[in-house]
Design a protein around this motif. Structure first.
Motif, PDB file in Angstrom:
ATOM      1  N   PRO A 166       0.833  -1.205   0.000  1.00 55.71           N
ATOM      2  CA  PRO A 166       0.000   0.000   0.000  1.00 55.71           C
ATOM      3  C   PRO A 166       0.866   1.253   0.000  1.00 55.71           C
ATOM      4  O   PRO A 166       2.102   1.173   0.112  1.00 55.71           O
ATOM      5  CB  PRO A 166      -0.794  -0.128   1.302  1.00 55.71           C
ATOM      6  N   GLN A 167       0.241   2.388  -0.081  1.00 58.45           N
ATOM      7  CA  GLN A 167       0.990   3.644  -0.131  1.00 58.45           C
ATOM      8  C   GLN A 167       1.811   3.857   1.128  1.00 58.45           C
ATOM      9  O   GLN A 167       2.930   4.360   1.071  1.00 58.45           O
ATOM     10  CB  GLN A 167       0.031   4.829  -0.326  1.00 58.45           C
ATOM     11  N   MET A 168       1.266   3.461   2.275  1.00 60.24           N
ATOM     12  CA  MET A 168       1.976   3.614   3.544  1.00 60.24           C
ATOM     13  C   MET A 168       1.913   2.297   4.319  1.00 60.24           C
ATOM     14  O   MET A 168       1.039   2.106   5.163  1.00 60.24           O
ATOM     15  CB  MET A 168       1.362   4.738   4.373  1.00 60.24           C
ATOM     16  N   PRO A 169       2.809   1.356   4.025  1.00 62.40           N
ATOM     17  CA  PRO A 169       2.779   0.064   4.714  1.00 62.40           C
ATOM     18  C   PRO A 169       2.860   0.242   6.228  1.00 62.40           C
ATOM     19  O   PRO A 169       3.703   1.004   6.731  1.00 62.40           O
ATOM     20  CB  PRO A 169       4.027  -0.646   4.179  1.00 62.40           C
ATOM     21  N   THR A 170       1.985  -0.459   6.940  1.00 64.40           N
ATOM     22  CA  THR A 170       1.848  -0.255   8.378  1.00 64.40           C
ATOM     23  C   THR A 170       1.817  -1.599   9.091  1.00 64.40           C
ATOM     24  O   THR A 170       1.201  -2.555   8.611  1.00 64.40           O
ATOM     25  CB  THR A 170       0.562   0.540   8.678  1.00 64.40           C
ATOM     26  N   TYR A 171       2.466  -1.644  10.255  1.00 63.58           N
ATOM     27  CA  TYR A 171       2.628  -2.890  11.008  1.00 63.58           C
ATOM     28  C   TYR A 171       2.383  -2.601  12.485  1.00 63.58           C
ATOM     29  O   TYR A 171       2.753  -1.539  12.989  1.00 63.58           O
ATOM     30  CB  TYR A 171       4.033  -3.463  10.777  1.00 63.58           C
ATOM     31  N   HIS A 172       1.798  -3.575  13.173  1.00 61.42           N
ATOM     32  CA  HIS A 172       1.364  -3.347  14.539  1.00 61.42           C
ATOM     33  C   HIS A 172       1.839  -4.470  15.456  1.00 61.42           C
ATOM     34  O   HIS A 172       1.526  -5.642  15.219  1.00 61.42           O
ATOM     35  CB  HIS A 172      -0.162  -3.269  14.616  1.00 61.42           C
ATOM     36  N   LEU A 173       2.585  -4.124  16.486  1.00 58.06           N
ATOM     37  CA  LEU A 173       2.956  -5.051  17.550  1.00 58.06           C
ATOM     38  C   LEU A 173       2.008  -4.768  18.711  1.00 58.06           C
ATOM     39  O   LEU A 173       2.128  -3.751  19.388  1.00 58.06           O
ATOM     40  CB  LEU A 173       4.418  -4.851  17.950  1.00 58.06           C
ATOM     41  N   LYS A 174       1.073  -5.691  18.935  1.00 57.51           N
ATOM     42  CA  LYS A 174      -0.099  -5.372  19.749  1.00 57.51           C
ATOM     43  C   LYS A 174       0.006  -5.879  21.185  1.00 57.51           C
ATOM     44  O   LYS A 174       0.619  -6.898  21.472  1.00 57.51           O
ATOM     45  CB  LYS A 174      -1.354  -5.973  19.092  1.00 57.51           C
ATOM     46  N   ARG A 175      -0.647  -5.101  22.067  1.00 57.49           N
ATOM     47  CA  ARG A 175      -0.922  -5.508  23.439  1.00 57.49           C
ATOM     48  C   ARG A 175      -2.429  -5.435  23.646  1.00 57.49           C
ATOM     49  O   ARG A 175      -3.117  -4.668  22.966  1.00 57.49           O
ATOM     50  CB  ARG A 175      -0.201  -4.584  24.430  1.00 57.49           C
ATOM     51  N   LYS A 176      -2.927  -6.198  24.599  1.00 56.42           N
ATOM     52  CA  LYS A 176      -4.380  -6.298  24.777  1.00 56.42           C
ATOM     53  C   LYS A 176      -5.031  -4.954  25.086  1.00 56.42           C
ATOM     54  O   LYS A 176      -6.172  -4.699  24.728  1.00 56.42           O
ATOM     55  CB  LYS A 176      -4.700  -7.308  25.878  1.00 56.42           C
ATOM     56  N   ASP A 177      -4.311  -4.076  25.782  1.00 55.31           N
ATOM     57  CA  ASP A 177      -4.889  -2.784  26.156  1.00 55.31           C
ATOM     58  C   ASP A 177      -4.605  -1.692  25.128  1.00 55.31           C
ATOM     59  O   ASP A 177      -4.887  -0.513  25.371  1.00 55.31           O
ATOM     60  CB  ASP A 177      -4.373  -2.342  27.536  1.00 55.31           C
ATOM     61  N   GLY A 178      -4.045  -2.064  23.968  1.00 55.00           N
ATOM     62  CA  GLY A 178      -3.761  -1.075  22.925  1.00 55.00           C
ATOM     63  C   GLY A 178      -2.487  -0.291  23.140  1.00 55.00           C
ATOM     64  O   GLY A 178      -2.205   0.654  22.391  1.00 55.00           O
ATOM     65  N   SER A 179      -1.691  -0.664  24.138  1.00 57.70           N
ATOM     66  CA  SER A 179      -0.484   0.110  24.458  1.00 57.70           C
ATOM     67  C   SER A 179       0.750  -0.390  23.723  1.00 57.70           C
ATOM     68  O   SER A 179       1.875  -0.101  24.136  1.00 57.70           O
ATOM     69  CB  SER A 179      -0.223   0.081  25.967  1.00 57.70           C
TER      70      SER A 179
END
Length: 487
Positions: A259-272
């Motif tokens: 995509p135009q801005m590749p995005t990746y997320h390392l997640k925690r249950k509370d969103g932190s």
């Protein structure tokens, strides 16, 4: 069409408990979007109905008659003057934690209930059906009827940043309770999915921006190490196209087209957890990304990219901690005048400096061997060094700039504008004024040795900020004279 078909009316109710208030918002929103989705599906199958179809966003409203001052250390969670204040709400399921916190502060700080009911703002059908993967809103002319004759559609005349920019005029006597209206939030949620190829539900409260895809592989490697550690607190990693893994050894197939801005997320249950966005090169993408991520109300965002070093004493691989910005990116000139100072935020600066010290094992005066603190210039011309040197070089010298890039000032300025704590730690990848250009061989050596360390510093800084109380991190210096109660 002589009349309008809507869901059954819902009477406003007062709530002294934030959890119950948010539950009511979820109910009202689900009823409204469920109604619109069902009516839209029927219209696509059977043709235009005989009525106009409409449903309304829910809203939060509060009225206070007192000038009573709350804890003056707080930059949010309270109303400064008597009056009625309201905001429309979308996706209360997505924002439930945020809404519970903000509504709870209002109730507690003013000892007043909030009123939950329906607003007078229609929900555009595009946003109402967005959560149903089986439905697609046809483009104009593709359906058997004119869509806007039957359903409400997005209205850019009322979807704007007037509240954020301080140009808002209150309607119906109610002042704004939040920085963004529901339709403005919905607009950005749709844009985020388009630009990043990940659903907004995956975004975490701490956002790193970079301008090189090579940082992504390092981020993924770090994420896999964290998933292998049961005590890390991270529980999943999300790549583009919403590919989510919990097993550190699970493969992730690379998409044929990013995509135009590749995005990746390392997640925690509370969103932190931590989100990494590769915005690419240039201030336009930097503004676009922050314009839309801002509606998620992240706790902080940092730029960890490459820059041109402007001082002879710098070496390739040195770090630059921005404490001021020279704004020549131009993309925000209409929203935030260039004379507006963009202050360094002490909490962010300390977290970044400490992270550099931890990763490099240098401290105090020795940190100056590999890190400079000073002004970062951001421009919109990648080949600025090919112009008449008497212009840009003179301005860079007069501003005492120590580094130059195309994104950092934009990200910091939009952080200031949207009241999102911001910071910048760059890495010197070339020195064009001193004959060290970013040539292929030099770049490879630089990338191999510095990217991992640079990203580690950004992550450590974010993990430090995560442990800081929100009311301390969100500084009063980001708030204007007449601020909304919601963060």
């Amino acid at each position: 069409m002589s009349d309008i078909l809507t869901p059954d009316p819902a009477e406003p109710r007062d709530y002294g408990d934030a959890g119950e208030a948010v539950a009511r918002l979820c109910t009202l929103y689900a009823e409204a979007t469920g109604f619109l989705t069902a009516q839209f599906r029927d219209a696509m199958r059977n043709g235009a109905p005989s009525h106009r179809i409409r449903a309304y966003y829910p809203e939060v409203r509060i009225t206070t008659t007192s000038y009573a001052q709350v804890d003056t250390r707080l930059s949010f969670g309270h109303i400064a003057a008597p009056g009625t204040y309201a905001t429309t709400i979308t996706r209360p399921d997505l924002f439930s934690q945020y809404l519970t916190q903000q509504i709870g502060l209002l109730i507690r700080n003013h000892d007043l209930p909030v009123t939950i009911g329906l607003s007078e703002t229609p929900i555009p059908v595009h946003f109402a059906v967005a959560q149903d993967a089986s439905l697609t809103v046809p483009q104009q002319g593709a359906a058997d009827f004119i869509l806007r004759d039957v359903f409400d559609v997005p209205d850019l005349a009322t979807t704007n940043d007037d509240i954020v920019n301080g140009t808002h005029v209150a309607v119906n006597g109610a002042g704004p309770l939040a920085l963004f209206t529901a339709q403005r939030v919905d607009y950005s949620l749709a844009r985020l999915s388009h630009y990043t190829a990940t659903d907004p539900v995956h975004f975490q409260n701490h956002v790193l921006f970079t301008n090189y895809q090579i940082y992504v592989s390092e981020f993924e490697a770090y994420a896999r190490r964290q998933l292998a550690d049961p005590d890390s607190g991270y529980d999943s990693f999300v790549a583009t196209h919403n590919v989510e893994i919990t097993d550190p050894d699970a493969p992730i197939e690379q998409p044929l087209k990013l995509p135009q801005m590749p995005t990746y997320h390392l997640k925690r249950k509370d969103g932190s957890g931590i989100t990494l966005v590769n915005i690419g090169v240039g201030p336009s993408n930097a503004k676009t990304a922050t314009d839309h991520i801002a509606v998620l109300r992240p706790h902080a965002w940092l730029m960890v990219g490459h820059c041109a070093g402007l001082r002879n004493s710098q070496a390739l691989g040195d770090f630059v901690l921005a404490h001021a910005y020279l704004r020549e990116d131009h993309v925000l000139d209409d929203d935030l005048p260039v004379w507006t100072p963009i202050p360094a935020l002490a909490e962010i600066q300390i977290a970044l400096e400490q992270a550099v010290a931890q990763v490099t094992k240098l401290d105090g005066f020795d940190l100056k061997r590999i890190m400079r603190t000073g002004t970062v210039a951001t421009i919109d011309n990648r080949n600025w060094e090919l112009r008449d040197q008497s212009g840009p070089v003179q301005r860079l010298s007069q501003s005492r700039s120590i580094a130059l890039d195309m994104e950092s000032a934009t990200i910091a300025a939009n952080g200031y504008r949207f009241r999102v704590p911001y910071g910048t730690l760059l890495c010197v990848s070339d020195k064009p004024l001193h004959g060290e250009l970013k040539l292929p061989g030099m770049a490879s050596d630089f990338y191999n040795t510095q990217v991992s360390r640079h990203l580690s510093i950004g992550i450590r800084a974010m993990e430090s900020l995560r442990n800081m109380p929100l009311e301390r991190l969100h500084s009063r210096k980001l708030r204007s004279f007449d601020e909304t109660a919601f963060l």
